[in-house]
Design an enzyme around this catalytic site. Structure first.
Site, mmCIF file in Angstrom:
data_model
loop_
_atom_site.group_PDB
_atom_site.id
_atom_site.type_symbol
_atom_site.label_atom_id
_atom_site.label_comp_id
_atom_site.label_asym_id
_atom_site.label_seq_id
_atom_site.Cartn_x
_atom_site.Cartn_y
_atom_site.Cartn_z
ATOM 1 N N MET A 98 0.846 -1.185 0.000
ATOM 2 C CA MET A 98 0.000 0.000 0.000
ATOM 3 C C MET A 98 0.885 1.240 0.000
ATOM 4 O O MET A 98 1.662 1.455 0.924
ATOM 5 C CB MET A 98 -0.899 0.007 1.248
ATOM 6 C CG MET A 98 -1.736 -1.249 1.403
ATOM 7 S SD MET A 98 -2.452 -1.399 3.060
ATOM 8 C CE MET A 98 -3.552 0.005 3.070
ATOM 9 N N PHE A 183 -0.349 5.666 6.752
ATOM 10 C CA PHE A 183 0.706 5.873 5.759
ATOM 11 C C PHE A 183 1.186 4.550 5.141
ATOM 12 O O PHE A 183 0.596 3.503 5.360
ATOM 13 C CB PHE A 183 1.839 6.710 6.337
ATOM 14 C CG PHE A 183 1.353 8.017 6.901
ATOM 15 C CD1 PHE A 183 0.978 9.048 6.058
ATOM 16 C CD2 PHE A 183 1.201 8.192 8.267
ATOM 17 C CE1 PHE A 183 0.486 10.245 6.565
ATOM 18 C CE2 PHE A 183 0.713 9.388 8.781
ATOM 19 C CZ PHE A 183 0.356 10.412 7.927
ATOM 20 N N GLY A 184 2.236 4.603 4.274
ATOM 21 C CA GLY A 184 2.615 3.453 3.455
ATOM 22 C C GLY A 184 2.854 2.183 4.250
ATOM 23 O O GLY A 184 3.461 2.216 5.310
ATOM 24 N N SER A 185 2.421 1.044 3.743
ATOM 25 C CA SER A 185 2.448 -0.176 4.525
ATOM 26 C C SER A 185 2.147 -1.392 3.653
ATOM 27 O O SER A 185 2.134 -1.306 2.435
ATOM 28 C CB SER A 185 1.438 -0.058 5.662
ATOM 29 O OG SER A 185 0.252 0.531 5.170
ATOM 30 N N ARG A 186 1.864 -2.534 4.303
ATOM 31 C CA ARG A 186 1.611 -3.764 3.579
ATOM 32 C C ARG A 186 0.586 -4.610 4.325
ATOM 33 O O ARG A 186 0.518 -4.570 5.560
ATOM 34 C CB ARG A 186 2.917 -4.561 3.441
ATOM 35 C CG ARG A 186 2.884 -5.632 2.376
ATOM 36 C CD ARG A 186 4.228 -6.315 2.282
ATOM 37 N NE ARG A 186 4.258 -7.555 3.014
ATOM 38 C CZ ARG A 186 5.365 -8.207 3.360
ATOM 39 N NH1 ARG A 186 6.549 -7.695 3.073
ATOM 40 N NH2 ARG A 186 5.304 -9.340 4.004
#
Length: 215
Positions: A98, A183-186
């Site tokens: 993401m 925020f950005g992640s998985r």
């Protein structure tokens, strides 16, 4: 107590639950800067970046309604399929990366009951890095018609906070909102043995919409 922004709308856009600690100070600063901009050059100069940041936060924490797709297993996250790996126990792990541009509200891949929600401390390397296996994460287990389904929310280099919405024992509908990663992640989902994967590496996914398994 529910997050004050969980059911609020901003111009017709729902704001994600768990956004308040980041969103409210940013919006308040932007509003103050705009209010004082007419009387002060310094405040006028500050109003531009603070307003842009507030707009970015509103966009990041958006939580759109979705028409949930029919299917046994649907994507829990918006993003791009980063990897598809067979696991030692016969399951298949589908990892979805993401970016900060994606919606970061995650959804239940199947209907069932939350049997566990475990927070595991760890690092904060970029979620696309192999070392992110040791990042801060929340491990979910769902009791479903397919048996136990494991889903893992993984924090990235910027995402330092995972906000689960549901406690253990909660019954969930497929596609129901279950948590937020800031925020950005998985997000990883483990498909049981015998379930074929319908997505491919590099494919974009939409939470609640993209089907992960194949008949």
């Amino acid at each position: 107590m529910p997050d004050s922004t969980s059911s609020a709308s901003r111009g017709g856009v729902r704001i994600a639950r768990g956004a308040s600690p980041w969103l409210l100070p940013t919006v308040a600063t932007a509003a103050l800067s705009l209010a004082r901009a007419r009387k002060s050059g310094r405040w006028a100069a500050a109003a531009v970046p603070t307003t842009a940041l507030a707009a970015g936060m509103l966009w990041f924490f958006r939580d759109p309604e979705r028409e949930i797709t029919d299917g046994r297993v649907i994507s829990p996250a918006d993003g791009v399929v980063q990897s598809i790996m067979p696991w030692k126990d016969g399951r298949t792990r589908v990892a979805i990366f993401m970016s900060p541009l994606n919606v970061h509200v995650n959804r239940a891949p199947l209907a069932g009951t939350v049997t566990s929600v475990e927070h595991i401390p760890g690092g904060f390397v970029p979620a696309f890095n192999k070392e992110s296996e040791n990042n801060e994460r929340v491990v979910w287990h769902f009791d479903t018609e397919l048996g136990d389904i494991e889903m893992v929310q993984i924090a990235g280099a910027v995402a330092r906070r995972i906000v689960p919405y549901l406690p253990e024992g909660t019954k969930v509908e497929q596609g129901e909102r279950i948590g937020l990663i800031r925020f950005g992640s998985r997000v990883d989902i483990y498909l049981p043995e015998g379930i074929d994967v319908a997505v491919e590496v590099g494919q974009a996914t939409t939470a609640g919409v993209t089907r992960i398994d194949r008949d």
